[in-house]
Motif scaffolding. Structure first.
Motif, short mmCIF file in Angstrom:
data_model
loop_
_atom_site.label_atom_id
_atom_site.label_comp_id
_atom_site.label_asym_id
_atom_site.label_seq_id
_atom_site.Cartn_x
_atom_site.Cartn_y
_atom_site.Cartn_z
N VAL A 1 13.30 19.84 0.86
CA VAL A 1 11.91 19.60 1.25
C VAL A 1 11.72 18.10 1.37
O VAL A 1 12.09 17.36 0.47
CB VAL A 1 10.91 20.19 0.22
CG1 VAL A 1 9.48 19.93 0.64
CG2 VAL A 1 11.16 21.68 0.03
N THR A 2 11.19 17.64 2.49
CA THR A 2 10.97 16.21 2.71
C THR A 2 9.49 15.90 2.55
O THR A 2 8.65 16.49 3.24
CB THR A 2 11.42 15.81 4.13
OG1 THR A 2 12.81 16.16 4.27
CG2 THR A 2 11.26 14.31 4.34
N PHE A 3 9.17 14.99 1.63
CA PHE A 3 7.80 14.57 1.39
C PHE A 3 7.57 13.19 1.99
O PHE A 3 8.48 12.37 2.05
CB PHE A 3 7.51 14.49 -0.11
CG PHE A 3 7.51 15.83 -0.78
CD1 PHE A 3 6.34 16.58 -0.84
CD2 PHE A 3 8.65 16.33 -1.38
CE1 PHE A 3 6.33 17.81 -1.47
CE2 PHE A 3 8.65 17.57 -2.00
CZ PHE A 3 7.48 18.31 -2.06
N VAL A 4 6.34 12.93 2.40
CA VAL A 4 5.93 11.62 2.90
C VAL A 4 4.66 11.24 2.15
O VAL A 4 3.79 12.08 1.94
CB VAL A 4 5.66 11.67 4.42
CG1 VAL A 4 5.08 10.35 4.90
CG2 VAL A 4 6.93 11.99 5.17
N GLU A 5 4.57 9.99 1.77
CA GLU A 5 3.37 9.52 1.06
C GLU A 5 2.18 9.61 2.00
O GLU A 5 2.23 9.20 3.15
CB GLU A 5 3.56 8.09 0.59
CG GLU A 5 2.40 7.59 -0.24
CD GLU A 5 2.60 6.19 -0.76
OE1 GLU A 5 1.77 5.76 -1.57
OE2 GLU A 5 3.58 5.53 -0.37
N ALA A 6 1.09 10.18 1.50
CA ALA A 6 -0.14 10.31 2.29
C ALA A 6 -0.82 8.94 2.42
O ALA A 6 -0.77 8.15 1.49
CB ALA A 6 -1.07 11.32 1.64
N PRO A 7 -1.43 8.68 3.57
CA PRO A 7 -2.11 7.38 3.74
C PRO A 7 -3.33 7.25 2.86
O PRO A 7 -3.88 8.18 2.39
CB PRO A 7 -2.49 7.37 5.21
CG PRO A 7 -2.31 8.75 5.72
CD PRO A 7 -1.49 9.50 4.73
N PRO B 1 0.78 -1.24 0.00
CA PRO B 1 0.00 0.00 0.00
C PRO B 1 0.81 1.29 0.00
O PRO B 1 0.25 2.35 0.21
CB PRO B 1 -0.82 -0.13 1.28
CG PRO B 1 0.03 -0.93 2.19
CD PRO B 1 0.76 -1.91 1.29
N TYR B 2 2.11 1.21 -0.22
CA TYR B 2 2.93 2.42 -0.21
C TYR B 2 3.97 2.34 -1.32
O TYR B 2 4.27 1.27 -1.85
CB TYR B 2 3.59 2.65 1.15
CG TYR B 2 4.26 1.43 1.73
CD1 TYR B 2 5.57 1.12 1.45
CD2 TYR B 2 3.55 0.58 2.58
CE1 TYR B 2 6.17 -0.01 1.98
CE2 TYR B 2 4.15 -0.55 3.12
CZ TYR B 2 5.46 -0.84 2.81
OH TYR B 2 6.05 -1.96 3.34
N PHE C 1 1.08 9.33 -6.90
CA PHE C 1 0.77 9.05 -5.52
C PHE C 1 0.61 10.37 -4.79
O PHE C 1 1.10 11.40 -5.24
CB PHE C 1 1.82 8.14 -4.86
CG PHE C 1 3.18 8.77 -4.71
CD1 PHE C 1 3.54 9.37 -3.52
CD2 PHE C 1 4.09 8.73 -5.74
CE1 PHE C 1 4.80 9.94 -3.37
CE2 PHE C 1 5.35 9.30 -5.61
CZ PHE C 1 5.70 9.91 -4.42
N ASN C 2 -0.12 10.36 -3.69
CA ASN C 2 -0.35 11.56 -2.90
C ASN C 2 0.71 11.67 -1.82
O ASN C 2 1.04 10.69 -1.17
CB ASN C 2 -1.73 11.52 -2.25
CG ASN C 2 -2.83 11.55 -3.28
OD1 ASN C 2 -2.74 12.27 -4.27
ND2 ASN C 2 -3.88 10.77 -3.07
N ALA C 3 1.21 12.89 -1.62
CA ALA C 3 2.24 13.11 -0.61
C ALA C 3 1.98 14.45 0.07
O ALA C 3 1.23 15.29 -0.44
CB ALA C 3 3.62 13.10 -1.24
#
Length: 113
Positions: A107-113, A38-39, A83-85
């Motif tokens: 800039v640090t991005f994280v994948e949105a759940p 899922p990621y 993907f959403n982040a």
């Protein structure tokens, strides 16, 4: 397109097969999706030379027990999906005027759940 070679894989190395084309198949920094995971995964090292269409991919984050893909799960190559982040840490943005540019901003991005 490659696929997962063997079920129940965990950790930061994915055994894959079904690849064709040039070596390396993927490069460090590429993003991939694996069916059933899922990621998004980041490839952390250039894929080694193909051996009969098979190679091991170093990835991050690591796969965990209960979250590993099935045998023959399809790997989606970079650029083939979105993907959403969200931004994890908002950078300290200095004021800059028109006709200037900003260098060395991280800039640090994280994948949105």
């Amino acid at each position: 397109v490659g696929v997962i070679n063997g079920a129940n894989q965990t950790g930061q190395v994915l055994n894959t097969d079904g690849w064709t084309g040039t070596n390396p198949v993927l490069r460090a920094g590429d993003l991939i999706r694996v069916a059933g995971v899922p990621y998004v995964l980041e490839v952390t090292a250039d894929a080694p030379n193909l051996v009969s269409g098979a190679c091991s991919l170093s990835v991050n984050p690591p796969l965990f027990t209960g979250g590993s893909p099935a045998d023959n799960a399809v790997i989606t190559l970079p650029g083939s999906g979105l993907f959403n982040a969200y931004i994890l840490d908002l950078p300290d943005m200095p004021f800059i005027g028109a006709n200037t540019f900003l260098a060395s901003l991280t800039v640090t991005f994280v994948e949105a759940p």
